[in-house]
Design an enzyme around this catalytic site. Structure first.
Site, PDB file in Angstrom:
ATOM      1  N   GLU A  99       3.908  -5.038  -4.132  1.00 34.69           N
ATOM      2  CA  GLU A  99       3.159  -3.836  -4.541  1.00 34.69           C
ATOM      3  C   GLU A  99       4.040  -2.604  -4.529  1.00 34.69           C
ATOM      4  O   GLU A  99       4.854  -2.464  -3.606  1.00 34.69           O
ATOM      5  CB  GLU A  99       1.994  -3.601  -3.558  1.00 34.69           C
ATOM      6  N   HIS A 127      -5.151  -3.030  -5.144  1.00 40.68           N
ATOM      7  CA  HIS A 127      -5.359  -2.855  -3.691  1.00 40.68           C
ATOM      8  C   HIS A 127      -6.490  -1.847  -3.404  1.00 40.68           C
ATOM      9  O   HIS A 127      -6.263  -0.786  -2.828  1.00 40.68           O
ATOM     10  CB  HIS A 127      -4.046  -2.402  -3.011  1.00 40.68           C
ATOM     11  N   ARG A 155      -3.228  -9.801   2.037  1.00 42.00           N
ATOM     12  CA  ARG A 155      -1.879  -9.340   1.713  1.00 42.00           C
ATOM     13  C   ARG A 155      -1.244 -10.318   0.729  1.00 42.00           C
ATOM     14  O   ARG A 155      -1.363 -11.540   0.885  1.00 42.00           O
ATOM     15  CB  ARG A 155      -1.006  -9.260   2.965  1.00 42.00           C
TER      16      ARG A 155
HETATM   17  C1  8YV Z   1      -5.784   0.072   3.238  1.00 41.04           C
HETATM   18  C2  8YV Z   1      -5.563  -2.386   3.973  1.00 41.04           C
HETATM   19  O1  8YV Z   1      -6.030   0.639   2.026  1.00 41.04           O
HETATM   20  O2  8YV Z   1      -6.200  -1.470   6.037  1.00 41.04           O
HETATM   21  C3  8YV Z   1      -5.627  -2.353   5.448  1.00 41.04           C
HETATM   22  O3  8YV Z   1      -5.055  -3.284   6.052  1.00 41.04           O
HETATM   23  O4  8YV Z   1      -5.059  -3.286   3.427  1.00 41.04           O
HETATM   24  C4  8YV Z   1      -6.106  -1.374   3.062  1.00 41.04           C
HETATM   25  O5  8YV Z   1      -7.420  -1.651   2.840  1.00 41.04           O
HETATM   26  C5  8YV Z   1      -4.382   0.387   3.631  1.00 41.04           C
HETATM   27  O6  8YV Z   1      -3.863  -0.481   4.544  1.00 41.04           O
HETATM   28  C6  8YV Z   1      -4.247   1.765   4.150  1.00 41.04           C
HETATM   29  O7  8YV Z   1      -3.035   1.937   4.821  1.00 41.04           O
END
Ligand code: 8YV
Length: 332
Positions: A273, A294, A244
């Protein structure tokens, strides 16, 4: 809801066809046909009518939304592993269960992390750009030299599922594995990875060639890589982040790379983002950073598996069982 009625499941974004089809069969599923990110008002409207909301990383399910939720809302089945988009503490206080989708995006995210670990020191994006602009005048022994990967020290912040999968890959590339986390990993895992645990993050940072951020974003990890900590890194070190954006002080990171106090970064996630700091984009043009939008878990298979997990969690919950992927207070 009467005992026979299907639960109203509100899905905030388009999901793979096969997942949407199955959800439609099983539930009274409300889909967002446009796939546009929902406004706060849209989310409140959803929370008023739904038994279950299926949000993604682009939906902030905060206390304001939760305070306006209807009495039926009992489950937030997040389509994603990270759950920092949800005010879980408030949800739990209100008797709303929260689930996520761990495990199924581990390998994909680790692959992307490895791709960035390779791309930045080996100057992949810069190489593409030379060809793209037809600027290649021919091979030379001293041109476009990057940094060797094998033999380098990789410092992983957070040796959880994804961090471990990154370590396995990096070990195969001949890197030495170091990690910092709240807890030391089991001895068997440390041995299999030949990994070194650093109780002090500061001390680890000062000695690594590449840092990979693989911990969740929580209040405790917000700006874990602060301006002070970033200064501990070696000048020729690189940072890769597929977790993140909020875990790194992005402005401080940008400033350090601009000043030549850090060699570069590979970032798949950003603090604000989908906005990306224009100064980072400038550094990308200069070949100092590799930026991705992402995409860490963005595989067809991964998204279908995530959808399956969401369905399993909803079904277990609706059948009166504990869903397998509950977010527990100890995880906050
Ligand atoms: C997803 C992510 O694309 O799952 C996670 O924590 O960061 C990502 O890979 C996203 O969160 C989908 O909601």
């Amino acid at each position: 809801m009467t005992s026979k009625a299907k639960p109203v499941v509100f899905v905030t974004r388009r999901l793979p066809d096969v997942v949407e089809t199955r959800m439609r069969e099983l539930f009274d599923t409300r889909l967002n046909e446009t796939d546009a990110p929902l406004s706060q008002a849209d989310l409140v409207a959803a929370a008023k009518i739904a038994d279950v909301i299926v949000p993604t990383v682009t939906d902030r399910i905060d206390a304001t939304i939760l305070s306006q939720a209807g009495p039926k809302l009992k489950l937030i089945a997040n389509f994603g592993n990270g759950f920092d988009n949800i005010d879980v503490a408030t949800a739990l206080q209100r008797g709303i269960t929260v689930t996520n989708t761990p495990g199924v995006l581990t390998g994909d995210t680790a692959d992307m992390t490895m791709a960035l670990i390779l791309a930045v020191p080996r100057r992949l994006a810069e190489g593409f750009e030379v060809l793209e602009h037809s600027e290649w005048t021919g091979w030379s022994p001293t041109w476009m030299l990057g940094k060797r990967i094998h033999g380098k020290r990789l410092g992983i912040i957070g040796l959880g599922r994804i961090g471990t999968a990154v370590a396995q890959r990096a070990k195969a590339f001949g890197m030495s594995i170091h990690y910092h986390g709240r807890r030391r990993a089991p001895a068997a895992l440390e041995q299999s990875l030949e990994a070194t645990w650093w109780e002090s993050l500061d001390q680890m940072l000062a000695r690594m060639d590449i840092i990979s951020v693989n911990c969740p974003h929580t209040p405790a990890t917000y700006h874990l890589l602060s301006a002070r900590r970033l200064k501990l890194l070696k000048k020729d070190a690189y940072i890769v982040n597929t977790a993140r954006g909020e875990i790194i002080d992005e402005v401080a990171l940008t400033r350090m790379i601009e000043a030549g106090d850090l060699a570069g970064a590979g970032l798949d996630v950003f603090e604000h983002e989908p906005a990306v700091n224009p100064r980072l984009l400038k550094l990308a043009k200069a070949g100092k950073v590799v930026l991705l939008p992402h995409m860490g878990s963005a595989t067809v298979e991964g998204r279908i598996d995530m959808g399956e997990k969401v369905i399993v969690n909803i079904r277990a919950f609706m059948d009166g069982h504990r869903p397998p992927d509950r977010v527990l207070p100890s995880m906050l």
